[in-house]
Each structure stands twice: as C-alpha cells, then as structure tokens.
Design an enzyme around this catalytic site. Structure first.
Site, PDB file in Angstrom:
ATOM      1  NE  ARG A 112      -3.078   0.797  -0.713  1.00 31.59           N
ATOM      2  CZ  ARG A 112      -3.335   0.964  -1.999  1.00 31.59           C
ATOM      3  NH1 ARG A 112      -2.945   2.070  -2.622  1.00 31.59           N
ATOM      4  NH2 ARG A 112      -3.964   0.040  -2.690  1.00 31.59           N
ATOM      5  CE  LYS A 153      -3.110  28.201  -6.699  1.00 32.23           C
ATOM      6  NZ  LYS A 153      -4.163  28.631  -7.637  1.00 32.23           N
ATOM      7  CE  LYS A 200       0.095  35.051  -6.448  1.00 30.50           C
ATOM      8  NZ  LYS A 200      -0.133  34.712  -7.878  1.00 30.50           N
ATOM      9  CD  GLU A 231      -1.440  38.289  -9.636  1.00 32.72           C
ATOM     10  OE1 GLU A 231      -2.558  38.754  -9.344  1.00 32.72           O
ATOM     11  OE2 GLU A 231      -0.894  37.372  -9.001  1.00 32.72           O
ATOM     12  CG  ASP A 254      -4.527  36.317 -11.804  1.00 31.54           C
ATOM     13  OD1 ASP A 254      -4.478  35.090 -11.998  1.00 31.54           O
ATOM     14  OD2 ASP A 254      -5.154  36.821 -10.853  1.00 31.54           O
TER      15      ASP A 254
END
Length: 278
Positions: free
Chosen positions: A96, A131, A163, A195, A217
């Site tokens: 597993r 992410k 950003k 950004e 974006d």
C-alpha cells in the site's frame, strides 16, 4: 535519492507499519516467497517508479525489484509497470505504501500530459505552481516534468513573484523599481516576475527595468492577445487563472509563452494501479 524524499518515504512507512504488520506476521509463514507485478487498471504516464522501488527496499533490502516502464513512459490498461519478488510478508507490508506514492505521482504526470497534448501545436509551455501537497513538492514537480510539463518556481527562495497582495501592500512605482534594482544587485540569479490583472498594469510594468516576465492573471483571450502585442517579445508572458482543459487551447493560441495550471497538482486524481500476485 534526495534526503527529503527518503525522509518522506520513511515517515510513510512509520505511519503505516508502526510497530509491525500484524496481519502478515501472524497469517503469512515467515519462509513464504512470492512474485508480484504492479499492473495498470487504466491508461496513464509513469512517475514515481524509483520512489516505489525505494519503498520496497526500505521495507526489505533483499526484495528484487525490476522497473519495466521508466518515469515518463505512457502505458495502457493492463501494462506491467514493475515486478517484485521475495518475501511474501515484505511484499504485503510494502504494497500500500508503494502504491500510494506511485498512484499519486502517476496521476500528476497523467494530468500534466493531458494539458501538454491539449495545447499542441502551439509552442507554449505548461507550468506548475506552488499548489502542491505539503512535503511532496519535489515529488509532484518531478511528476509534472515526467508528464511533459515545466517546473515554474520551486519555492519562495528561487524566483521573485510580485503578486496582487504584494502590490496592494506597496504599489508605488518608484519603490517597485528600487526593489527590483536592489534584488538584482544582491541576488542576480533570481528571476523577477510581476502579476498584472489589467492591460493598464501590463503597460506600466513594461516601463520597469529588470523584469523577466509578467503573470497575466484571469485575462480573457482578447486581453491576452493585446498583452502579447504590448510586450512585443521583450519579456516572457505567463497566463494563469482558472484555465481548464476545455479552455487552454484558446489561451495557447493568444501567443503567451507559458500557461500555469494549479490543477496539475492540486486536482490530479490518483491513478488506478494494483499489485497482482503471480
């Protein structure tokens, strides 16, 4: 193997095996030996083969493991990814844990390959993001590469990305330029990316010195095409924000250099693989 990956493997073994595999210890004879194969229940792309090998070897160094399809290889339903032989107890104990790594990483590679295929014939790169599953970043970004994608930044340390929240905290043009100059002087190997949410920002950022790329974006294809015209090839343009397999080809056709997709890692489904005893 990278120390961080080996530590992750050992943590996974400690989590699952703990003080010992009581089922295999009490229900499988100590001298029992078996052969098994990792078999695909669906098509995909291999990633994590060497990680799975390391799991088997950590459980029992005497296990013999043969990788039939190396990382990056496409496979069909029924394909044999690897063969393992040795102690039956060890095979069952490792099963597993090895599959958890292999299924997850094959899932990321397979998801990436879908996006890479979807943008053809446009010469655009498919980028990953930060992410990722905590602790799994190196593995998942390697899986992206196995699927034909490109790693963007590994973390906050190797690439400066200013950003919207950074700009909200400090958006003064002169201060932004001064910060770029300071970073260039002190960390010359670090790329600088800004950004832009609007075409006005794109035009403004193009007047700054020392910028390597812009992140566009949540822009529409028409806005992206206009941004490409404004940039005129002076720097790289990355499109990002809610891009799916259904919309990515339209984005690729705008002329941007790269498209980043968080779903490569945060939404990839584990592939259906099994360990079949022979």
């Amino acid at each position: 193997m990278e120390p961080t990956v080996l530590a992750l493997i050992r943590a996974a073994i400690a989590e699952d095996v703990g003080s010992g595999d009581v089922t295999s210890t009490y229900f499988i004879p100590a001298d029992s030996r078996s052969r098994a194969e990792v078999v695909a229940r669906e098509p995909g792309v291999v990633s994590g083969a060497e990680v799975a090998v390391a799991v088997f070897k950590e459980i029992d160094p005497s296990l013999e493991v043969e990788v039939c399809l190396p990382d990056g290889s496409p496979f069909e339903r029924g394909s044999v990814l690897m063969k393992i032989s040795g102690s039956t107890r060890s095979l069952l104990t490792a099963e597993r844990i090895a599959l958890n790594f292999l299924q997850r990483l094959c899932g990321v590679a397979t998801q990436t390959r879908r996006y890479v295929e979807a943008v053809k014939p446009h010469p655009v790169q498919i980028w990953d993001t930060r992410k990722t599953t905590p602790g799994w970043r190196l593995l998942e970004k390697t899986a992206v590469k196995d699927g034909g994608g490109t790693n963007h930044r590994m973390g906050l340390y190797d690439h400066a990305m200013v950003k919207d929240n950074h700009l909200a905290a400090s958006s003064d043009h002169a201060a932004l330029q001064a910060a770029i100059h300071k970073l260039r002087a002190e960390r010359p190997g670090v790329r600088v990316q800004l950004e832009a949410d609007t075409l006005t920002q794109v035009a403004d950022f193009l007047t700054l010195e020392g910028v390597d790329m812009l992140l566009l974006d949540n822009m529409s294809p028409d806005q992206l095409r206009e941004a490409v015209k404004l940039a005129g090839g002076k720097l790289w343009l990355e499109a990002s924000g809610g891009i799916t397999l259904e919309t990515i080809k339209d984005v690729a056709a705008t002329g941007v250099n790269a498209i980043s997709v968080g779903a490569l890692t945060h939404s990839a489904r584990a592939l259906d693989l099994g360990l079949d005893f022979k």
